[in-house]
Design a protein around this motif. Structure first.
Motif, PDB file in Angstrom:
ATOM      1  N   ASP A 144     -37.563 -14.894 -41.309  1.00  0.00           N
ATOM      2  CA  ASP A 144     -38.410 -14.133 -40.391  1.00  0.00           C
ATOM      3  C   ASP A 144     -37.610 -13.068 -39.658  1.00  0.00           C
ATOM      4  O   ASP A 144     -38.077 -11.933 -39.473  1.00  0.00           O
ATOM      5  N   ASP A 145     -36.392 -13.424 -39.232  1.00  0.00           N
ATOM      6  CA  ASP A 145     -35.527 -12.434 -38.572  1.00  0.00           C
ATOM      7  C   ASP A 145     -35.274 -11.255 -39.496  1.00  0.00           C
ATOM      8  O   ASP A 145     -35.300 -10.090 -39.072  1.00  0.00           O
ATOM      9  N   THR A 170     -32.766 -16.217 -39.826  1.00  0.00           N
ATOM     10  CA  THR A 170     -33.826 -16.774 -40.667  1.00  0.00           C
ATOM     11  C   THR A 170     -34.486 -15.680 -41.493  1.00  0.00           C
ATOM     12  O   THR A 170     -34.286 -14.479 -41.252  1.00  0.00           O
ATOM     13  N   ASN A 229     -32.495 -20.285 -43.676  1.00  0.00           N
ATOM     14  CA  ASN A 229     -31.366 -19.484 -43.204  1.00  0.00           C
ATOM     15  C   ASN A 229     -30.614 -18.845 -44.359  1.00  0.00           C
ATOM     16  O   ASN A 229     -29.649 -18.114 -44.142  1.00  0.00           O
ATOM     17  N   ILE A 288     -29.368 -12.356 -37.292  1.00  0.00           N
ATOM     18  CA  ILE A 288     -30.408 -12.472 -38.328  1.00  0.00           C
ATOM     19  C   ILE A 288     -30.202 -13.825 -38.997  1.00  0.00           C
ATOM     20  O   ILE A 288     -29.462 -13.960 -39.966  1.00  0.00           O
ATOM     21  N   LYS A 337     -26.198 -17.814 -30.471  1.00  0.00           N
ATOM     22  CA  LYS A 337     -27.418 -17.112 -30.089  1.00  0.00           C
ATOM     23  C   LYS A 337     -28.131 -17.860 -28.970  1.00  0.00           C
ATOM     24  O   LYS A 337     -28.669 -17.261 -28.047  1.00  0.00           O
ATOM     25  N   GLU A 380     -38.364  -9.046 -39.914  1.00  0.00           N
ATOM     26  CA  GLU A 380     -38.730  -8.313 -38.701  1.00  0.00           C
ATOM     27  C   GLU A 380     -37.731  -7.212 -38.349  1.00  0.00           C
ATOM     28  O   GLU A 380     -37.975  -6.420 -37.431  1.00  0.00           O
ATOM     29  N   THR A 381     -36.599  -7.183 -39.070  1.00  0.00           N
ATOM     30  CA  THR A 381     -35.567  -6.172 -38.809  1.00  0.00           C
ATOM     31  C   THR A 381     -35.798  -4.973 -39.723  1.00  0.00           C
ATOM     32  O   THR A 381     -36.027  -5.129 -40.927  1.00  0.00           O
TER      33      THR A 381
END
Length: 264
Positions: A29-30, A27, A4, A25, A258, A33-34
């Motif tokens: 990965d988040d 992690t 994180n 957002i 979330k 992917e953004t």
């Protein structure tokens, strides 16, 4: 917590990190992917993506030394969740003098959650043995070690290696307004010491060493018990402070939001 963490990226501090969390957002990965992110140029985003991809690979192979290099020392606590099982607690006793003025370490205690070992001057306390004992661990835990224990050992044992993340409980506790020395922190957390060394301090350890040098086996035994009590309690405290720092960071609140509403 480390997945994180965006403060390992140059130019992203705790404020911007928390802003990213609030946007969903959470992690690495988040982040990857953004596409576009407010306040971060496309060029910088590409660089950040490369670094996070590399970090994910290094984390996957358990390369703790990599994170010791790229993460600010004050944020090494974030690594405890992934490297805590491979951590070693360290505490030293000295003869009361500073390096360069006749100072030397009398005992170096190490504890990994299972075994306590004490390296003693004139017996087995050497740079080779220190490096051998430290080898294979993923995280170093101390209390005020960044300011005292580690610099002291580096000056008196040239060649000793401390390349892994360092979770210094003293400075972390101060960030949580839990001020005072190790003994006071233990009292706050309800951690008790063996009766034979209860109430002792560093000056008492110096006197015990002098008595041991004059042949007192009882003094040496108490000195080793005192050092072991200092060392083995660090792991208990680390677990508590890690949880408190994770809560303070705000990540749990953002993850909860979330989960509940699916919003950023």
């Amino acid at each position: 917590m480390i997945r994180n963490t965006f403060s390992l990226l140059n130019g992203i501090g705790e404020k911007l990190e928390r802003s990213l969390w609030k946007k969903g957002i959470l992690t690495w990965d988040d982040f990857l992917e953004t596409g576009e992110l407010d306040g971060i140029s496309p060029e910088r985003k590409i660089g950040y993506d490369d670094l996070l991809t590399r970090a994910s690979i290094e984390l996957g192979i358990g390369n703790a030394e990599y994170f010791a290099r790229i993460l600010k020392r004050r944020e090494h606590w974030r690594l405890f969740e992934v490297f805590g099982e491979g951590s070693v607690c360290l505490d030293i006793e000295t003869n009361g003098l500073q390096p360069g003025a006749g100072g030397y370490a009398t005992v170096v205690g190490l504890y990994d959650g299972y075994d306590c070992r004490c390296l003693v001057r004139d017996e087995d306390l050497t740079v080779e043995n220190l490096n051998r004992e430290l080898e294979g661990y993923k995280c170093l835990i101390t209390f005020y070690g960044a300011a005292f224990d580690i610099p002291f050992l580096l000056r008196t044992f040239p060649g000793v290696k401390f390349n892994i993340p360092h979770f210094d409980l003293c400075f972390t506790a101060r960030r949580l307004d839990m001020n005072g020395g190790l003994k006071k922190l233990e009292q706050m957390l309800g951690i008790e010491r063996q009766e034979s060394v209860r109430g002792m301090n560093g000056y008492d350890a110096v006197k015990l060493w002098e008595q041991a040098r004059r042949g007192s086996s009882e003094a040496m035994e108490r000195l080793l018990i005192y050092n072991m009590e200092d060392t083995k309690h660090l792991l208990k405290i680390a677990r508590v402070l890690y949880d408190k720092m994770k809560t303070l960071s705000g990540i749990e609140e953002c993850m909860g939001e979330k989960k509940v509403c699916g919003c950023a």
